[in-house]
Design an enzyme around this catalytic site. Structure first.
Site, PDB file in Angstrom:
ATOM      1  N   LEU A 339       8.748  -4.640  -7.366  1.00  0.00           N
ATOM      2  CA  LEU A 339       8.241  -5.206  -6.112  1.00  0.00           C
ATOM      3  C   LEU A 339       7.736  -4.102  -5.190  1.00  0.00           C
ATOM      4  O   LEU A 339       6.645  -4.206  -4.606  1.00  0.00           O
ATOM      5  CB  LEU A 339       9.355  -5.996  -5.420  1.00  0.00           C
ATOM      6  CG  LEU A 339       9.109  -6.380  -3.951  1.00  0.00           C
ATOM      7  CD1 LEU A 339       8.141  -7.548  -3.871  1.00  0.00           C
ATOM      8  CD2 LEU A 339      10.413  -6.729  -3.246  1.00  0.00           C
ATOM      9  N   GLU A 340       8.511  -3.042  -5.069  1.00  0.00           N
ATOM     10  CA  GLU A 340       8.154  -1.938  -4.175  1.00  0.00           C
ATOM     11  C   GLU A 340       6.892  -1.222  -4.649  1.00  0.00           C
ATOM     12  O   GLU A 340       6.003  -0.906  -3.846  1.00  0.00           O
ATOM     13  CB  GLU A 340       9.338  -0.970  -4.081  1.00  0.00           C
ATOM     14  CG  GLU A 340      10.540  -1.574  -3.355  1.00  0.00           C
ATOM     15  CD  GLU A 340      11.867  -0.907  -3.676  1.00  0.00           C
ATOM     16  OE1 GLU A 340      12.904  -1.379  -3.182  1.00  0.00           O
ATOM     17  OE2 GLU A 340      11.863   0.087  -4.443  1.00  0.00           O
ATOM     18  N   LEU A 341       6.807  -0.981  -5.950  1.00  0.00           N
ATOM     19  CA  LEU A 341       5.620  -0.311  -6.499  1.00  0.00           C
ATOM     20  C   LEU A 341       4.376  -1.177  -6.327  1.00  0.00           C
ATOM     21  O   LEU A 341       3.301  -0.685  -5.947  1.00  0.00           O
ATOM     22  CB  LEU A 341       5.839   0.017  -7.975  1.00  0.00           C
ATOM     23  CG  LEU A 341       6.895   1.088  -8.288  1.00  0.00           C
ATOM     24  CD1 LEU A 341       7.138   1.167  -9.789  1.00  0.00           C
ATOM     25  CD2 LEU A 341       6.462   2.447  -7.755  1.00  0.00           C
TER      26      LEU A 341
END
Length: 381
Positions: A339-341
């Protein structure tokens, strides 16, 4: 110096000097013959470093108070002596440095006995010093040793008219996550001047646990007003933080240099990485370090996702820790990291990577050279 202030200052000076009596006479036993004042001071610093640091910090504390008084057009009030002068003016030090004491010590000096006492003192004091260091290190384990980009925003918000007890405690909580001159000075000022009992005690305990000089401010005299006894239990949730991030709040004004994307299983590595980046002046975001008071793992929800996305927007770059824990079958083994990437890519921000696997896999990240054992991360790329 006004009468009441002078009595308090002099009383504190007397208490500190009294506390130094036993340590000084212990140190006197291991002094060489015909010692001088510097030898006495050097030995005291070696065997009682925290007591010496208290003297130094106290001096600096009152110098800052005098500086503030001058800035607002008032006269200096304290004029504290230098730490060295304070030490040499101690009555026990004067006694130890007297001609009769030195002559008697030199006449009765026994090298074998002195070495026996010295070795015993080294063993005893090293244990106590190490224990104290470990206590402070444990307290500071989750703190960042850097000045956050938004420290002035926090300080300014604290002094805004109409701020609530909840708002003040939130700011103290945020300031307590960092070790820097401004945060230490801030907590000292709150301990000195804040009229709310709970908030003042929070500041006192923070300074005390971090090994700083601090004295407990007595409760203000007279009739206590409601805001002085008002309390708040800062028990927050991801939803509370998500709401704050949508408002004109201190949480919405935060900025971070590096968002550290990782698996919690790599917590030890994360701490080392954050420590190294802090040394380079970079403030880091790590959910369980930066938002531990809001993002509780037992309360993971869609609000957690909202918060992480917002924190990414507030960060300059993302640093992905590619480890055996974060990868499986050459794929990212964490929906949160993915999700962060993904969100970072949508934002168009640069993604850096520390590759702890180093298997030659080609990935769309900028790989950084590093050596955690040597405290090195090449952030120049």
């Amino acid at each position: 110096m006004p009468g009441v202030t002078k009595r308090k200052y002099d009383g504190e000076t007397m208490r500190i000097n009294k506390k130094l009596k036993r340590p000084l006479y212990i140190v006197a036993q291991i002094l060489p013959p015909n010692y001088n004042a510097k030898v006495l001071l050097d030995n005291f610093k070696e065997f009682y470093p925290f007591e010496w640091e208290e003297i130094v910090e106290r001096c600096n504390h009152y110098l800052e108070k005098d500086k503030f008084l001058q800035e607002v057009g008032k006269k200096e009030r304290y004029r504290p002596p230098t730490p060295e002068k304070f030490f040499y003016e101690n009555s026990v030090v004067k006694n130890i440095m007297s001609k009769n004491f030195i002559e008697k010590h030199s006449a009765e000096y026994d090298d074998e006995k002195r070495n026996e006492i010295l070795n015993e003192l080294k063993a005893k004091r090293s244990r106590k010093i190490e224990s104290k260091k470990n206590q402070i290190q444990e307290v500071q384990e989750s703190m960042q040793n850097v000045e956050p980009y938004y420290v002035d925003v926090l300080i300014s918000a604290y002094h805004q008219k109409g701020i609530t007890t909840e708002g003040k405690i939130e700011i103290l909580t945020e300031m307590g996550k960092f070790i820097c001159d401004k945060s230490i000075e801030f907590f000292h000022k709150i301990n000195d001047a804040e009229r709310n009992n709970q908030i003042r005690n929070i500041a006192f305990e923070h300074l005390q646990k971090n090994g700083h000089y601090v004295k407990l401010r007595q409760k203000f005299k007279g009739k206590q007003k409601s805001y002085m006894v008002d309390t708040f239990n800062f028990d927050m949730t991801p939803k509370d933080l998500a709401k704050r991030l949508e408002m004109d709040s201190i949480q919405n004004k935060k900025r971070f240099g590096v968002f550290v994307s990782h698996r919690f299983l790599d917590a030890k590595i994360v701490r080392e990485v954050v420590k190294i980046l802090n040394a380079q002046g970079l403030s880091c975001y790590c959910d369980w370090l930066s938002d531990d008071d809001f993002l509780k793992r037992s309360l993971v929800s869609s609000y957690t996702e909202e918060v992480l996305k917002k924190r990414l927007e507030q960060s300059d770059t993302l640093l992905f820790l590619r480890t055996e824990n974060s990868m499986k079958d050459n794929k990212i083994d964490s929906p949160w990291i993915q999700l962060e990437l993904d969100h970072c890519s949508v934002l168009g921000k640069k993604i850096y990577c520390l590759d702890f696997i180093n298997d030659g896999t080609s990935l769309p990240f900028t790989f950084l050279e590093f050596d955690l054992d040597k405290g090195l991360i090449d952030w120049s790329r």
